[in-house]
Write a protein that holds these residues in place. Structure first.
Motif, PDB file in Angstrom:
ATOM      1  N   ALA A  13      26.168   1.771 139.295  1.00 29.48           N
ATOM      2  CA  ALA A  13      27.159   2.473 138.487  1.00 29.48           C
ATOM      3  C   ALA A  13      27.773   3.618 139.279  1.00 29.48           C
ATOM      4  O   ALA A  13      27.092   4.307 140.040  1.00 29.48           O
ATOM      5  N   ASP A 279      30.832  -0.228 134.158  1.00 27.22           N
ATOM      6  CA  ASP A 279      30.218   1.033 133.741  1.00 27.22           C
ATOM      7  C   ASP A 279      30.753   1.518 132.401  1.00 27.22           C
ATOM      8  O   ASP A 279      30.068   2.235 131.672  1.00 27.22           O
ATOM      9  N   PRO A 282      28.440  -0.721 129.301  1.00 29.94           N
ATOM     10  CA  PRO A 282      27.286  -1.411 129.899  1.00 29.94           C
ATOM     11  C   PRO A 282      26.627  -2.420 128.968  1.00 29.94           C
ATOM     12  O   PRO A 282      26.126  -3.451 129.432  1.00 29.94           O
TER      13      PRO A 282
END
Length: 305
Positions: A13, A279, A282
């Motif tokens: 991420a 991201d 998620p």
């Protein structure tokens, strides 16, 4: 056992903000910031693009030589210098020289450049290094990734030589986004797709414009804007008609040392935006990747490594 894609989605991420010491912006980025003026005339944009493309050489040119290279008058160069915040051309040239010297100081040694194929690789390495500097603060990538993730449908536009990048992005984005629409044909077909995307609730288009820049790409981007869609653009030019129409532009260098261009930096820019999209949501990313892996196993999409 998570697939490699799932593992990378969990582990890589993007972190907002500058976690490492702030890097010096690339020469190209410095020039983009220097010339980022919304009211530059077409002639002034040509001067700006020439300086971006030929910084090392242009930083040493007289006003007469620069005007001849670009195909404008000397007063046009003077007005350009004033438009971008300098007292005159000498002051602008002094700034260009300082940027050019910084580039030389950080660049590879001129010896041992190797053959033409190795030189092409070196040029792409420089493009990637410039992109690395541009991504020192990833907040803009994070913000655009979130916006693309929320747009349903999300339209991806790439015409002519840009088709390959658009297809790559759309193929990957479909793993993590429920409705990705790929447009690779221009004209009325593209217009229909863009208008339908907006009517279906879409808010963003990700467009690609690589050299030679297609006129139909510019027209399609204008159609998207008129329909109410916002446009994120991946291209090699920070200035120019297509960039002028975009809401946000990611300008990355392309390899031009061989007969056909190569796209290492634009490809990595695609991957960065895809990472930002994963991201952004998620839970959705994980659910969609797990579902895809089940389908892939059931139908044996892939060979066992």
């Amino acid at each position: 056992m998570p697939s490699p894609q799932q593992a990378r989605a969990q582990a890589s991420a993007i972190t907002s903000g500058k976690t490492a010491p702030e890097a010096e912006p690339s020469a190209t980025s410095q020039l983009r910031m220097l010339f980022d003026r919304p009211r530059l005339s077409p002639g002034q944009r040509r001067i700006a693009q020439y300086l971006i493309d030929h910084l090392t050489e242009a930083a040493l040119l007289s006003i007469t030589d620069l005007a001849e290279r670009v195909g404008v008058s000397q007063p046009s160069v003077t007005r350009f210098a004033s438009a971008v915040g300098f007292s005159g051309y000498p002051a602008l040239r002094e700034r260009l020289q300082s940027i050019a010297l910084g580039t030389r100081a950080g660049g590879p040694p001129e010896e041992n450049q190797g053959n033409e194929l190795q030189a092409a690789v070196d040029a792409e390495m420089e493009n990637l290094e410039n992109l690395r500097r541009d991504l020192a603060d990833p907040d803009r990538v994070i913000a655009v990734g979130r916006a693309l993730s929320r747009s349903a449908p999300l339209t991806v536009l790439g015409l002519r030589i840009s088709v390959s990048l658009a297809e790559y992005f759309a193929y990957a984005a479909r793993r993590i986004h429920p409705d990705v629409r790929l447009v690779t044909v221009g004209g009325s077909v593209a217009y229909d797709a863009l208008l339908q995307s907006r009517e279906a609730g879409g808010t963003w288009v990700l467009a690609f414009s690589m050299p030679r820049h297609a006129r139909e790409t510019l027209t399609a981007v204008r159609v998207a804007r008129r329909a109410g869609l916002k446009v994120a653009l991946i291209t090699d030019l920070a200035l120019g008609p297509v960039a002028d129409e975009a809401d946000v532009t990611f300008a990355t260098g392309t390899g031009s040392r061989l007969v056909f261009d190569s796209y290492a930096a634009p490809g990595l820019m695609c991957a960065a935006l895809l990472q930002a999209m994963t991201d952004a949501d998620p839970e959705r990313t994980q659910a969609r990747l797990e579902k895809y892996e089940r389908v892939a196993d059931q139908h044996q999409f892939f060979l066992k490594d």
